[in-house]
Motif scaffolding. Structure first.
Motif, PDB file in Angstrom:
ATOM      1  N   ARG A 100       0.807  -1.257  -0.134  1.00 36.95           N
ATOM      2  CA  ARG A 100      -0.018   0.027  -0.174  1.00 36.95           C
ATOM      3  C   ARG A 100       0.816   1.294   0.017  1.00 36.95           C
ATOM      4  O   ARG A 100       2.121   1.279   0.402  1.00 36.95           O
ATOM      5  CB  ARG A 100      -1.033   0.082   1.351  1.00 36.95           C
ATOM      6  N   THR A 101       0.203   2.284  -0.398  1.00 35.84           N
ATOM      7  CA  THR A 101       1.239   3.540  -0.324  1.00 35.84           C
ATOM      8  C   THR A 101       0.675   4.441   0.889  1.00 35.84           C
ATOM      9  O   THR A 101      -0.525   4.862   1.072  1.00 35.84           O
ATOM     10  CB  THR A 101       0.807   4.397  -1.779  1.00 35.84           C
ATOM     11  N   PRO A 102       1.638   4.544   1.697  1.00 42.55           N
ATOM     12  CA  PRO A 102       1.070   5.168   2.998  1.00 42.55           C
ATOM     13  C   PRO A 102       0.814   6.689   2.636  1.00 42.55           C
ATOM     14  O   PRO A 102       1.569   7.389   1.936  1.00 42.55           O
ATOM     15  CB  PRO A 102       2.350   5.031   3.760  1.00 42.55           C
ATOM     16  N   GLN A 103      -0.452   7.118   3.081  1.00 36.47           N
ATOM     17  CA  GLN A 103      -0.881   8.541   2.848  1.00 36.47           C
ATOM     18  C   GLN A 103      -0.781   9.320   4.414  1.00 36.47           C
ATOM     19  O   GLN A 103      -1.187  10.539   4.299  1.00 36.47           O
ATOM     20  CB  GLN A 103      -1.809   8.622   2.077  1.00 36.47           C
ATOM     21  N   ALA A 104      -0.723   8.628   5.415  1.00 35.64           N
ATOM     22  CA  ALA A 104      -0.882   9.050   6.785  1.00 35.64           C
ATOM     23  C   ALA A 104       0.115   8.429   7.529  1.00 35.64           C
ATOM     24  O   ALA A 104       0.679   7.253   7.418  1.00 35.64           O
ATOM     25  CB  ALA A 104      -2.221   8.685   7.306  1.00 35.64           C
ATOM     26  N   VAL A 105       0.605   9.262   8.683  1.00 38.52           N
ATOM     27  CA  VAL A 105       1.735   8.825   9.445  1.00 38.52           C
ATOM     28  C   VAL A 105       1.454   7.358  10.174  1.00 38.52           C
ATOM     29  O   VAL A 105       2.329   6.349  10.276  1.00 38.52           O
ATOM     30  CB  VAL A 105       1.992   9.804  10.555  1.00 38.52           C
ATOM     31  N   GLY A 106       0.310   7.096  10.684  1.00 37.35           N
ATOM     32  CA  GLY A 106      -0.155   5.856  11.221  1.00 37.35           C
ATOM     33  C   GLY A 106      -0.365   4.811  10.208  1.00 37.35           C
ATOM     34  O   GLY A 106      -0.288   3.468  10.677  1.00 37.35           O
ATOM     35  N   GLN A 107       0.017   4.976   8.733  1.00 38.99           N
ATOM     36  CA  GLN A 107       0.076   3.724   8.129  1.00 38.99           C
ATOM     37  C   GLN A 107       1.473   3.427   7.723  1.00 38.99           C
ATOM     38  O   GLN A 107       1.642   2.320   6.912  1.00 38.99           O
ATOM     39  CB  GLN A 107      -0.736   4.085   6.473  1.00 38.99           C
ATOM     40  N   VAL A 108       2.388   4.017   8.077  1.00 38.20           N
ATOM     41  CA  VAL A 108       3.930   3.654   7.699  1.00 38.20           C
ATOM     42  C   VAL A 108       4.301   2.657   8.669  1.00 38.20           C
ATOM     43  O   VAL A 108       4.057   2.556   9.624  1.00 38.20           O
ATOM     44  CB  VAL A 108       4.696   5.066   7.763  1.00 38.20           C
ATOM     45  N   THR A 109       4.911   1.754   7.995  1.00 33.65           N
ATOM     46  CA  THR A 109       5.638   0.650   8.450  1.00 33.65           C
ATOM     47  C   THR A 109       7.024   0.873   8.964  1.00 33.65           C
ATOM     48  O   THR A 109       7.763   0.658  10.194  1.00 33.65           O
ATOM     49  CB  THR A 109       5.614  -0.695   7.571  1.00 33.65           C
ATOM     50  N   TYR A 110       7.762   1.485   7.983  1.00 31.42           N
ATOM     51  CA  TYR A 110       9.238   1.868   8.263  1.00 31.42           C
ATOM     52  C   TYR A 110       9.667   3.243   7.725  1.00 31.42           C
ATOM     53  O   TYR A 110       8.833   3.862   6.534  1.00 31.42           O
ATOM     54  CB  TYR A 110      10.126   0.975   7.199  1.00 31.42           C
ATOM     55  N   TRP A 111      10.295   3.751   8.500  1.00 35.18           N
ATOM     56  CA  TRP A 111      10.588   5.102   8.369  1.00 35.18           C
ATOM     57  C   TRP A 111      12.073   5.297   8.279  1.00 35.18           C
ATOM     58  O   TRP A 111      12.951   4.692   8.518  1.00 35.18           O
ATOM     59  CB  TRP A 111      10.143   6.317   9.411  1.00 35.18           C
ATOM     60  N   GLY A 112      12.514   6.298   7.086  1.00 35.01           N
ATOM     61  CA  GLY A 112      13.955   6.667   7.006  1.00 35.01           C
ATOM     62  C   GLY A 112      14.099   7.660   7.807  1.00 35.01           C
ATOM     63  O   GLY A 112      13.359   8.251   8.894  1.00 35.01           O
ATOM     64  N   GLN A 113      15.584   8.443   8.075  1.00 39.76           N
ATOM     65  CA  GLN A 113      15.980   9.277   9.204  1.00 39.76           C
ATOM     66  C   GLN A 113      15.773  10.532   8.893  1.00 39.76           C
ATOM     67  O   GLN A 113      15.669  11.390   9.742  1.00 39.76           O
ATOM     68  CB  GLN A 113      17.480   8.871   9.441  1.00 39.76           C
ATOM     69  N   GLY A 114      15.220  10.867   7.734  1.00 40.97           N
ATOM     70  CA  GLY A 114      14.908  12.303   7.355  1.00 40.97           C
ATOM     71  C   GLY A 114      16.306  13.012   6.744  1.00 40.97           C
ATOM     72  O   GLY A 114      17.312  12.911   7.165  1.00 40.97           O
ATOM     73  N   THR A 115      15.826  14.173   5.831  1.00 41.50           N
ATOM     74  CA  THR A 115      16.902  14.818   5.262  1.00 41.50           C
ATOM     75  C   THR A 115      16.304  16.431   5.324  1.00 41.50           C
ATOM     76  O   THR A 115      15.135  16.624   5.024  1.00 41.50           O
ATOM     77  CB  THR A 115      17.339  14.588   3.961  1.00 41.50           C
ATOM     78  N   GLN A 116      16.934  17.275   5.775  1.00 38.96           N
ATOM     79  CA  GLN A 116      16.747  18.760   5.799  1.00 38.96           C
ATOM     80  C   GLN A 116      16.582  19.432   4.441  1.00 38.96           C
ATOM     81  O   GLN A 116      17.700  19.504   3.790  1.00 38.96           O
ATOM     82  CB  GLN A 116      17.520  19.462   6.849  1.00 38.96           C
ATOM     83  N   VAL A 117      15.602  20.014   4.050  1.00 31.62           N
ATOM     84  CA  VAL A 117      15.349  20.815   3.160  1.00 31.62           C
ATOM     85  C   VAL A 117      15.005  22.345   3.479  1.00 31.62           C
ATOM     86  O   VAL A 117      14.150  22.553   4.201  1.00 31.62           O
ATOM     87  CB  VAL A 117      14.359  20.533   2.103  1.00 31.62           C
TER      88      VAL A 117
END
Length: 121
Positions: A100-117
């Motif tokens: 599935r394509t996550p479209q809400a925070v609660g749907q996400v199974t795995y997160w990356g660490q983030g990159t600042q823009v």
């Protein structure tokens, strides 16, 4: 499972940036992938997603400016950003959800660490 995002930086208003997220430890082609962002003092929000079969979806504020794509051979998801605005300033996170394509925070199974823009005005 690891999602490693990169490509963030400082850019002027109207400029472009390309983000990448390399995944490991999962059956990449079976996962929907999305980019979320969290601006200063704001909640994390959905930006763009691509399904395991290649369908794409975008939040209204980035339509026509951002393009999400994936390379299943390289286990990588990309976010090409153009016509950047100061309000696009945020930490950008890649994410994955099985089939599935996550479209809400609660749907996400795995997160990356983030990159600042950061987009300067």
């Amino acid at each position: 499972v690891q999602l490693q995002a990169s490509g963030g930086g400082l850019v002027q208003n109207g400029g472009s940036l390309s983000l990448s997220c390399i995944a490991s430890g999962l059956a990449f082609s079976s996962y929907g992938l999305s980019w979320f962002r969290q601006g200063p003092g704001k909640e994390r929000e959905f930006v763009a997603g691509i399904s395991w079969s290649g369908g794409t979806i975008y939040t209204d504020s980035v339509k026509g400016r951002f393009t999400i794509s994936r390379d299943n051979d390289e286990n990588t998801v990309y976010l090409q950003m153009s016509s950047l605005k100061p309000e696009d300033t945020a930490i950008y996170y890649c994410s994955a959800q099985f089939r599935r394509t996550p479209q809400a925070v609660g749907q996400v199974t795995y997160w990356g660490q983030g990159t600042q823009v950061t987009v300067s005005s």
